[in-house]
Every structure is written in structure tokens, then in C-alpha cells.
Enzyme design. Sequence first.
Site, mmCIF file in Angstrom:
data_model
loop_
_atom_site.group_PDB
_atom_site.id
_atom_site.type_symbol
_atom_site.label_atom_id
_atom_site.label_comp_id
_atom_site.label_asym_id
_atom_site.label_seq_id
_atom_site.Cartn_x
_atom_site.Cartn_y
_atom_site.Cartn_z
ATOM 1 N N GLY A 1 -35.508 47.619 99.929
ATOM 2 C CA GLY A 1 -36.765 47.541 99.178
ATOM 3 C C GLY A 1 -37.781 48.555 99.674
ATOM 4 O O GLY A 1 -38.453 49.222 98.881
ATOM 5 N N SER B 1 -25.229 41.959 93.847
ATOM 6 C CA SER B 1 -24.278 42.387 94.877
ATOM 7 C C SER B 1 -22.852 42.300 94.354
ATOM 8 O O SER B 1 -22.551 41.511 93.444
ATOM 9 C CB SER B 1 -24.404 41.471 96.099
ATOM 10 O OG SER B 1 -23.323 41.682 96.982
ATOM 11 N N ASN C 1 -40.923 45.301 102.362
ATOM 12 C CA ASN C 1 -41.429 45.609 103.705
ATOM 13 C C ASN C 1 -40.330 46.150 104.624
ATOM 14 O O ASN C 1 -40.616 46.670 105.697
ATOM 15 C CB ASN C 1 -42.082 44.371 104.345
ATOM 16 C CG ASN C 1 -41.136 43.200 104.432
ATOM 17 O OD1 ASN C 1 -40.953 42.483 103.450
ATOM 18 N ND2 ASN C 1 -40.510 43.023 105.573
ATOM 19 N N TYR D 1 -24.540 32.398 98.931
ATOM 20 C CA TYR D 1 -25.058 33.750 98.639
ATOM 21 C C TYR D 1 -24.360 34.315 97.407
ATOM 22 O O TYR D 1 -25.013 34.843 96.497
ATOM 23 C CB TYR D 1 -24.829 34.655 99.861
ATOM 24 C CG TYR D 1 -25.260 36.081 99.640
ATOM 25 C CD1 TYR D 1 -26.611 36.421 99.589
ATOM 26 C CD2 TYR D 1 -24.321 37.108 99.472
ATOM 27 C CE1 TYR D 1 -27.013 37.743 99.384
ATOM 28 C CE2 TYR D 1 -24.709 38.422 99.273
ATOM 29 C CZ TYR D 1 -26.061 38.739 99.231
ATOM 30 O OH TYR D 1 -26.453 40.045 99.017
HETATM 31 N N1 LIG Z 1 -27.543 45.012 102.818
HETATM 32 C C1 LIG Z 1 -26.466 44.941 102.053
HETATM 33 O O1 LIG Z 1 -25.341 45.317 102.473
HETATM 34 C C2 LIG Z 1 -26.568 44.405 100.664
HETATM 35 C C3 LIG Z 1 -27.771 43.960 100.129
HETATM 36 N N2 LIG Z 1 -27.804 43.459 98.855
HETATM 37 C C4 LIG Z 1 -29.064 42.953 98.294
HETATM 38 O O2 LIG Z 1 -30.089 43.897 98.500
HETATM 39 C C5 LIG Z 1 -31.352 43.230 98.526
HETATM 40 C C6 LIG Z 1 -32.180 43.757 99.680
HETATM 41 O O3 LIG Z 1 -31.526 43.395 100.874
HETATM 42 P P1 LIG Z 1 -31.614 44.237 102.237
HETATM 43 O O4 LIG Z 1 -32.650 45.264 102.157
HETATM 44 O O5 LIG Z 1 -30.240 44.602 102.597
HETATM 45 O O6 LIG Z 1 -32.049 43.045 103.229
HETATM 46 P P2 LIG Z 1 -33.297 42.900 104.240
HETATM 47 O O7 LIG Z 1 -33.053 41.592 104.917
HETATM 48 O O8 LIG Z 1 -33.437 44.113 105.049
HETATM 49 O O9 LIG Z 1 -34.533 42.771 103.244
HETATM 50 C C7 LIG Z 1 -34.710 41.608 102.484
HETATM 51 C C8 LIG Z 1 -36.142 41.526 102.049
HETATM 52 O O10 LIG Z 1 -36.322 40.290 101.329
HETATM 53 C C9 LIG Z 1 -37.450 39.645 101.858
HETATM 54 N N3 LIG Z 1 -37.443 38.199 101.663
HETATM 55 C C10 LIG Z 1 -36.572 37.306 102.144
HETATM 56 N N4 LIG Z 1 -36.966 36.069 101.810
HETATM 57 C C11 LIG Z 1 -38.113 36.188 101.096
HETATM 58 C C12 LIG Z 1 -39.012 35.271 100.510
HETATM 59 N N5 LIG Z 1 -38.844 33.959 100.606
HETATM 60 N N6 LIG Z 1 -40.088 35.749 99.865
HETATM 61 C C13 LIG Z 1 -40.308 37.080 99.792
HETATM 62 N N7 LIG Z 1 -39.504 37.986 100.340
HETATM 63 C C14 LIG Z 1 -38.420 37.545 100.998
HETATM 64 C C15 LIG Z 1 -37.458 40.002 103.329
HETATM 65 O O11 LIG Z 1 -38.727 39.747 103.918
HETATM 66 P P3 LIG Z 1 -38.883 39.504 105.533
HETATM 67 O O12 LIG Z 1 -38.747 40.849 106.163
HETATM 68 O O13 LIG Z 1 -40.241 38.908 105.654
HETATM 69 O O14 LIG Z 1 -37.787 38.572 105.902
HETATM 70 C C16 LIG Z 1 -37.142 41.481 103.223
HETATM 71 O O15 LIG Z 1 -38.282 42.187 102.883
HETATM 72 C C17 LIG Z 1 -31.048 41.748 98.592
HETATM 73 O O16 LIG Z 1 -31.235 41.176 97.319
HETATM 74 C C18 LIG Z 1 -29.571 41.696 98.974
HETATM 75 O O17 LIG Z 1 -28.942 40.540 98.482
HETATM 76 C C19 LIG Z 1 -26.687 43.405 98.076
HETATM 77 C C20 LIG Z 1 -25.493 43.852 98.554
HETATM 78 C C21 LIG Z 1 -25.320 44.374 99.877
HETATM 79 C C1 LIG Z 2 -15.113 47.489 104.875
HETATM 80 C C2 LIG Z 2 -15.723 47.405 106.241
HETATM 81 C C3 LIG Z 2 -16.583 46.384 106.594
HETATM 82 C C4 LIG Z 2 -16.937 45.349 105.597
HETATM 83 C C5 LIG Z 2 -18.008 45.383 104.840
HETATM 84 C C6 LIG Z 2 -18.288 44.411 103.817
HETATM 85 C C7 LIG Z 2 -17.212 43.570 103.301
HETATM 86 C C8 LIG Z 2 -19.517 44.323 103.352
HETATM 87 C C9 LIG Z 2 -19.988 43.473 102.336
HETATM 88 C C10 LIG Z 2 -21.304 43.395 102.136
HETATM 89 C C11 LIG Z 2 -21.954 42.667 101.102
HETATM 90 C C12 LIG Z 2 -21.263 42.374 99.854
HETATM 91 C C13 LIG Z 2 -23.209 42.297 101.380
HETATM 92 C C14 LIG Z 2 -24.178 41.718 100.562
HETATM 93 O O1 LIG Z 2 -24.173 41.475 99.399
HETATM 94 C C15 LIG Z 2 -17.175 46.304 107.985
HETATM 95 C C16 LIG Z 2 -17.186 44.867 108.467
HETATM 96 C C17 LIG Z 2 -18.604 46.793 107.980
HETATM 97 C C18 LIG Z 2 -16.361 47.135 108.969
HETATM 98 C C19 LIG Z 2 -16.078 48.509 108.466
HETATM 99 C C20 LIG Z 2 -15.304 48.473 107.185
#
Ligand SMILES: NC(=O)C1=CN([C@@H]2O[C@H](COP(=O)(O)OP(=O)(O)OC[C@H]3O[C@@H](n4cnc5c(N)ncnc54)[C@H](OP(=O)(O)O)[C@@H]3O)[C@@H](O)[C@H]2O)C=CC1
Ligand SMILES: CC1=C(/C=C/C(C)=C/C=C/C(C)=C/C=O)C(C)(C)CCC1
Length: 319
Positions: free
Chosen positions: A55, A178, A51, A203
Site C-alpha cells: 500500500g 491474492s 502506511n 485468509y
Molecule cells: N505480501 C504478500 O505476499 C501478499 C499480499 N497480498 C495482499 O496485499 C495486501 C497488502 O498486504 P502487504 O502490504 O503485503 O501487508 P502489510 O502487512 O505490509 O500491510 C498491510 C496493511 O494493512 C493494514 N491493516 C491491517 N489491518 C487493518 C485494519 N483493521 N484497519 C486498517 N488497516 C489495516 C496494516 O496496518 P498496520 O501497519 O497498522 O498493521 C498495513 O498497513 C493485503 O490485502 C494482502 O492480503 C496478497 C498476496 C500476497
Molecule cells: C515458492 C517459494 C516460497 C513460497 C511462497 C509462497 C507460497 C507464497 C505465497 C504467498 C501468498 C499467496 C501470500 C498472500 O496472499 C518460499 C517459502 C518463499 C520459499 C522460496 C520459494
Amino acid sequence: MLNCLVTVLGIFICVLLLFMTAPYIRRYMAGGVCKSTTKLNGKVVVITGANTGIGKETARDLAQRGARVIIACRDMAKGEAAACEIRAETGNQQVIVKKLDLADTKSIREFAENFLAEEKALHILINNAGVMLCPYSKTADGFEMHLGVNHLGHFLLTFLLLECLKQSAPARIVNVSSLAHHGGRIRFHDLQGEKCYNWGLAYCHSKLANVLFTRELARRLQGTGVTANSLHPGSVHSELVRHSILMTLLWKTFSFFLKTPREGAQTSVYCAVAEELESVTGQYFSDCRPAYVSPQGRNDELAKKLWNVSCELLGIQWD
Ligand SMILES: NC(=O)C1=CN([C@@H]2O[C@H](COP(=O)(O)OP(=O)(O)OC[C@H]3O[C@@H](n4cnc5c(N)ncnc54)[C@H](OP(=O)(O)O)[C@@H]3O)[C@@H](O)[C@H]2O)C=CC1
Ligand SMILES: CC1=C(/C=C/C(C)=C/C=C/C(C)=C/C=O)C(C)(C)CCC1
């Protein structure tokens, strides 16, 4: 006076340099792009947490390719809003929303039951949903929230849908992990974090569990036509940081250096559709290419032990 002039000139040059290099920095930060032109007409895809964020953009891309996309999310209103937007933009009316709360095994079982009753096939399962930096809390079944949603919820969902994936082969399972898995450990003596809890590490542990689950799943699925791969999407400007004020501020301030959700979805799309990955399984990707997995994430004994413990916790038998 001269000092002052030199300082002003220095600042001016720095700002100018930043402006001149900004487009290159942005392009570098955008990371890898999935170049596959694969069409998905007639294919069924389930994406958890579609949503919003990564994703939702993954759903948009796969819908554009003609797939029947099931947005599996816990908030039906948010899911419908995303589906409406994707249907309008892609012209694909086969974008459907189904209720799935990964923090409740009853909801996961209901989702799977409903899916298996209504759908004839499943070609791509993308375990994308995730939570990060939650204050200590537990799922409906008493699992620590990160482990429960990010790992155990997807473990059970995959178990319940696996027969359908096998019947639909060639099929793919894509687990969104991640880079944070590098900081993770599987703390078997305190899996629910009752003795010691750190929201950042919790996490990391859950994301290591994603990598280990993928590895063991891929090993068990050899010869079935179903592959399983995991990935790091990059650092993406999404709602993932919502539980931390500090991270939300950092994410806003440095959003220029972060990937957009569309950029962040590229590796998920790549793992789901790339022709060259047809028989690639058990691998970990980042920026649409293989990436380095931590030693813990490559430990097959650990992967087997986690598998068995996950089955015990969920009360399932998965041989
Ligand atoms: N953003 C980043 O920098 C990074 C993201 N990831 C991974 O990417 C994936 C997507 O994350 P991202 O899009 O960034 O995060 P968002 O928070 O934008 O999206 C996460 C999604 O997961 C859903 N969710 C959370 N809890 C539940 C639950 N109990 N049941 C069903 N759905 C659930 C949320 O729903 P709702 O909107 O209802 O809360 C939302 O749709 C995750 O697995 C995250 O760990 C990995 C590395 C870095
Ligand atoms: C390098 C960098 C940053 C660090 C980002 C990091 C460390 C992100 C890690 C995200 C992960 C691993 C999320 C979920 O799995 C900031 C703070 C944006 C500032 C600009 C430069």
C-alpha cells in the site's frame, strides 16, 4: 579421497551456478512492471493500509504521478511517518493521512463521513489493507478478523464512497486479493468460523470474497464509468506474515525470491492507471496482465449470495 574431491567440486559448481544465475532469478521474481506514464494531477486517490508494504509503495507511485493521495490507516503515527517520507521523496505535499480501522464499522463510517465532508471527488479507491494468519479473533462488530477486515470492511467502505466515485467518473476501484483465493470457499453455514477455524484457510476465504465482490460490483456498475478489478500482487516481502513465526522466518530466509513491496505494488498501480484498462472491469490481474481465476471465483450465483449476506451482516441496503 577422489569421492571427497568430487563432492567439493560439485558444491563449488552449484554455488558458482547459483551466483551466476542469481540476477536472472531475481529479475524473474520481480514480475510485471507497470509501464504507464499516466499523470494524476487533480485526481484524488484513497489507499487503505498505505502506511507500509504494498500500500505504501502504491501511494508513493501515485503521489509521484501528482495525485492527491489519502493514506487510510489505523495507526496515525505510522501513517504520518509514511506520508512524510513520500512527501519528501516526491515533492508532492498532497499526501494526507486519515484514520481508518477496518475492524470497526464505526471507524469506517467516520472515515467516510469525514472524507465526503472534506473532499470534492474520488477517482481511485484501492482496497489494499489486509491481515493474514491471525489467531482466532473478532472485529468490534463480531466478524471473524480475516472476513471482517479483508472483505466486510472494504465492502462497507466501498458502499459509503460509491456515490462520490460515480460523481467523479471515470473512476476505478482496485481490490487487492491474492492467489490464495484459489484455496478459498465461502462457508455460508459458518461464516464467522465459530464451528471450525483454520487461520490459513480463513485468509483464503476472505481473498476469494475479494474476487467475488469485485465481480458482482463490476456487474452492478456497468454503464456508470466506474470500473472494479481485483489482483494478486505476487509473493511480497512485507509485514503480512507478522502473525506467524514460521512464515516470518521463511520470508526472511527466502527474501531473495520474494518481490520487494515496490515490485509488489506494480499490479495495483497498473489497475489504477493503465490507459488500456479504461473500460476493463470485473477482471483479475497478476504481474500486470489478466490471470486465472478459480472456478469459485467465477461463480456469479455465489457472488450474488455473498453480496446479499454481506449487506445483511452490515445492516445496509445496496441495490
Ligand atoms: N505480501 C504478500 O505476499 C501478499 C499480499 N497480498 C495482499 O496485499 C495486501 C497488502 O498486504 P502487504 O502490504 O503485503 O501487508 P502489510 O502487512 O505490509 O500491510 C498491510 C496493511 O494493512 C493494514 N491493516 C491491517 N489491518 C487493518 C485494519 N483493521 N484497519 C486498517 N488497516 C489495516 C496494516 O496496518 P498496520 O501497519 O497498522 O498493521 C498495513 O498497513 C493485503 O490485502 C494482502 O492480503 C496478497 C498476496 C500476497
Ligand atoms: C515458492 C517459494 C516460497 C513460497 C511462497 C509462497 C507460497 C507464497 C505465497 C504467498 C501468498 C499467496 C501470500 C498472500 O496472499 C518460499 C517459502 C518463499 C520459499 C522460496 C520459494
